[in-house]
Design a protein around this motif. Structure first.
Motif, PDB file in Angstrom:
ATOM      1  N   ASN A  77     -22.202  53.738  78.654  1.00 31.93           N
ATOM      2  CA  ASN A  77     -23.277  54.300  77.828  1.00 31.93           C
ATOM      3  C   ASN A  77     -24.532  54.562  78.674  1.00 31.93           C
ATOM      4  N   PRO A  78     -25.554  55.214  78.099  1.00 33.40           N
ATOM      5  CA  PRO A  78     -26.770  55.530  78.869  1.00 33.40           C
ATOM      6  C   PRO A  78     -27.486  54.300  79.438  1.00 33.40           C
ATOM      7  N   LEU A  79     -27.375  53.147  78.794  1.00 40.41           N
ATOM      8  CA  LEU A  79     -27.985  51.935  79.349  1.00 40.41           C
ATOM      9  C   LEU A  79     -27.273  51.532  80.640  1.00 40.41           C
ATOM     10  N   ASN A  80     -25.944  51.633  80.646  1.00 37.81           N
ATOM     11  CA  ASN A  80     -25.177  51.355  81.862  1.00 37.81           C
ATOM     12  C   ASN A  80     -25.528  52.353  82.958  1.00 37.81           C
ATOM     13  N   GLU A  81     -25.644  53.610  82.553  1.00 39.66           N
ATOM     14  CA  GLU A  81     -25.947  54.661  83.524  1.00 39.66           C
ATOM     15  C   GLU A  81     -27.299  54.411  84.193  1.00 39.66           C
ATOM     16  N   VAL A  82     -28.293  54.022  83.414  1.00 44.69           N
ATOM     17  CA  VAL A  82     -29.606  53.718  83.985  1.00 44.69           C
ATOM     18  C   VAL A  82     -29.497  52.520  84.925  1.00 44.69           C
ATOM     19  N   ARG A  83     -28.767  51.500  84.527  1.00 42.51           N
ATOM     20  CA  ARG A  83     -28.583  50.319  85.381  1.00 42.51           C
ATOM     21  C   ARG A  83     -27.918  50.718  86.701  1.00 42.51           C
ATOM     22  N   MET A  84     -26.886  51.557  86.619  1.00 39.14           N
ATOM     23  CA  MET A  84     -26.200  52.018  87.825  1.00 39.14           C
ATOM     24  C   MET A  84     -27.121  52.871  88.701  1.00 39.14           C
ATOM     25  N   LEU A  85     -27.882  53.752  88.070  1.00 40.47           N
ATOM     26  CA  LEU A  85     -28.816  54.576  88.830  1.00 40.47           C
ATOM     27  C   LEU A  85     -29.834  53.712  89.564  1.00 40.47           C
ATOM     28  N   CYS A  86     -30.349  52.700  88.878  1.00 39.49           N
ATOM     29  CA  CYS A  86     -31.340  51.819  89.504  1.00 39.49           C
ATOM     30  C   CYS A  86     -30.756  51.094  90.715  1.00 39.49           C
ATOM     31  N   ASP A  87     -29.584  50.519  90.552  1.00 39.84           N
ATOM     32  CA  ASP A  87     -28.938  49.837  91.678  1.00 39.84           C
ATOM     33  C   ASP A  87     -28.699  50.808  92.827  1.00 39.84           C
ATOM     34  N   SER A  88     -28.261  51.998  92.499  1.00 41.06           N
ATOM     35  CA  SER A  88     -27.966  53.002  93.515  1.00 41.06           C
ATOM     36  C   SER A  88     -29.220  53.468  94.244  1.00 41.06           C
ATOM     37  N   ILE A  89     -30.306  53.637  93.502  1.00 37.32           N
ATOM     38  CA  ILE A  89     -31.577  54.057  94.104  1.00 37.32           C
ATOM     39  C   ILE A  89     -32.143  52.948  94.977  1.00 37.32           C
ATOM     40  N   MET A  90     -32.131  51.725  94.457  1.00 39.54           N
ATOM     41  CA  MET A  90     -32.762  50.610  95.189  1.00 39.54           C
ATOM     42  C   MET A  90     -31.917  50.090  96.349  1.00 39.54           C
ATOM     43  N   LEU A  91     -30.609  50.038  96.174  1.00 41.40           N
ATOM     44  CA  LEU A  91     -29.761  49.349  97.143  1.00 41.40           C
ATOM     45  C   LEU A  91     -28.879  50.255  97.999  1.00 41.40           C
ATOM     46  N   TYR A  92     -28.674  51.493  97.574  1.00 40.06           N
ATOM     47  CA  TYR A  92     -27.704  52.350  98.252  1.00 40.06           C
ATOM     48  C   TYR A  92     -28.260  53.721  98.626  1.00 40.06           C
ATOM     49  N   GLU A  93     -29.545  53.754  98.937  1.00 38.96           N
ATOM     50  CA  GLU A  93     -30.189  54.955  99.464  1.00 38.96           C
ATOM     51  C   GLU A  93     -29.917  56.194  98.617  1.00 38.96           C
ATOM     52  N   ASN A  94     -30.061  56.031  97.303  1.00 37.87           N
ATOM     53  CA  ASN A  94     -29.921  57.133  96.355  1.00 37.87           C
ATOM     54  C   ASN A  94     -28.513  57.712  96.274  1.00 37.87           C
ATOM     55  N   LYS A  95     -27.505  56.932  96.624  1.00 35.19           N
ATOM     56  CA  LYS A  95     -26.110  57.358  96.475  1.00 35.19           C
ATOM     57  C   LYS A  95     -25.530  56.655  95.259  1.00 35.19           C
ATOM     58  N   MET A  96     -24.986  57.431  94.325  1.00 34.68           N
ATOM     59  CA  MET A  96     -24.441  56.857  93.102  1.00 34.68           C
ATOM     60  C   MET A  96     -23.315  55.891  93.438  1.00 34.68           C
ATOM     61  N   THR A  97     -23.475  54.667  92.939  1.00 34.82           N
ATOM     62  CA  THR A  97     -22.546  53.588  93.246  1.00 34.82           C
ATOM     63  C   THR A  97     -22.224  52.825  91.968  1.00 34.82           C
ATOM     64  N   LYS A  98     -21.004  52.398  91.866  1.00 26.92           N
ATOM     65  CA  LYS A  98     -20.589  51.555  90.743  1.00 26.92           C
ATOM     66  C   LYS A  98     -20.235  50.198  91.335  1.00 26.92           C
ATOM     67  N   GLU A  99     -21.089  49.217  91.101  1.00 27.45           N
ATOM     68  CA  GLU A  99     -20.909  47.904  91.711  1.00 27.45           C
ATOM     69  C   GLU A  99     -19.850  47.051  91.020  1.00 27.45           C
ATOM     70  N   THR A 100     -19.693  47.225  89.735  1.00 28.32           N
ATOM     71  CA  THR A 100     -18.785  46.356  89.009  1.00 28.32           C
ATOM     72  C   THR A 100     -17.559  47.123  88.516  1.00 28.32           C
ATOM     73  N   LYS A 101     -16.395  46.567  88.775  1.00 32.00           N
ATOM     74  CA  LYS A 101     -15.154  47.216  88.359  1.00 32.00           C
ATOM     75  C   LYS A 101     -14.985  47.186  86.847  1.00 32.00           C
ATOM     76  N   SER A 102     -15.666  46.262  86.196  1.00 30.39           N
ATOM     77  CA  SER A 102     -15.486  46.133  84.748  1.00 30.39           C
ATOM     78  C   SER A 102     -16.250  47.199  83.951  1.00 30.39           C
ATOM     79  N   MET A 103     -17.180  47.886  84.601  1.00 31.00           N
ATOM     80  CA  MET A 103     -17.925  48.928  83.880  1.00 31.00           C
ATOM     81  C   MET A 103     -17.064  50.185  83.796  1.00 31.00           C
ATOM     82  N   MET A 104     -17.022  50.756  82.616  1.00 32.83           N
ATOM     83  CA  MET A 104     -16.220  51.957  82.389  1.00 32.83           C
ATOM     84  C   MET A 104     -17.112  53.185  82.529  1.00 32.83           C
ATOM     85  N   TYR A 105     -17.296  53.641  83.729  1.00 31.39           N
ATOM     86  CA  TYR A 105     -18.152  54.796  83.974  1.00 31.39           C
ATOM     87  C   TYR A 105     -17.294  56.031  84.214  1.00 31.39           C
ATOM     88  N   ASP A 106     -17.497  57.047  83.399  1.00 27.85           N
ATOM     89  CA  ASP A 106     -16.810  58.318  83.539  1.00 27.85           C
ATOM     90  C   ASP A 106     -17.887  59.386  83.678  1.00 27.85           C
TER      91      ASP A 106
END
Length: 148
Positions: A77-106
């Motif tokens: 959902n959009p809350l997950n997407e924002v969380r993923m975007l934040c992690d990606s911006i802060m920790l992965y130099e603005n590269k979209m990253t999915k840190e947790t396998k349990s999140m269902m991101y499509d």
């Protein structure tokens, strides 16, 4: 701090107003600057836009940083997407990253359609879509009716 299971509608509205103010201030600045018809200034604005809106996602998330992940769910959902975007911006130099396998991101069902590995380069229009979806989901999941 313990996780938050609910927010008042008043708190959500105040946060929305703060983000709306950032959006209108940005729009006014860009409109005024573009009247100068200066190519260097226009180039600077384009550079600034991505940095500004990428970081505004961090602000958006921080207003609700302690939201319960149990209520948020991990369904892409959009809350997950924002969380993923934040992690990606802060920790992965603005590269979209999915840190947790349990999140269902499509990406095809997401607001911004970023695929894992894509560079995050938000424009105003992108942020506005995300902002609306994020607040809609926050209200649906975290605002208890009759709570003011």
């Amino acid at each position: 701090m313990l996780s938050m299971n609910s927010y008042t509608q008043n708190y959500v509205d105040e946060c929305r107003k703060k983000v709306d103010l950032q959006l209108s201030t940005y729009t006014n600045m860009v409109t005024t600057a573009k009247k100068q018809n200066d190519s260097n200034l226009n180039s600077a604005i384009e550079s600034f836009e991505t940095n500004f809106f990428n970081h505004l996602v961090l602000v958006l998330d921080h207003y609700f940083v302690h939201r319960s992940r149990t209520i948020e769910l991990k369904d892409g959902n959009p809350l997950n997407e924002v969380r993923m975007l934040c992690d990606s911006i802060m920790l992965y130099e603005n590269k979209m990253t999915k840190e947790t396998k349990s999140m269902m991101y499509d990406p095809t069902k997401s607001v911004l359609k970023y695929k894992i590995g894509d560079e995050i380069k938000l424009k105003k229009e992108d942020f506005e879509l995300l902002f609306k979806a994020f607040f809609s989901e926050m209200e649906r999941k975290f605002v208890i009716e009759n709570q003011k």
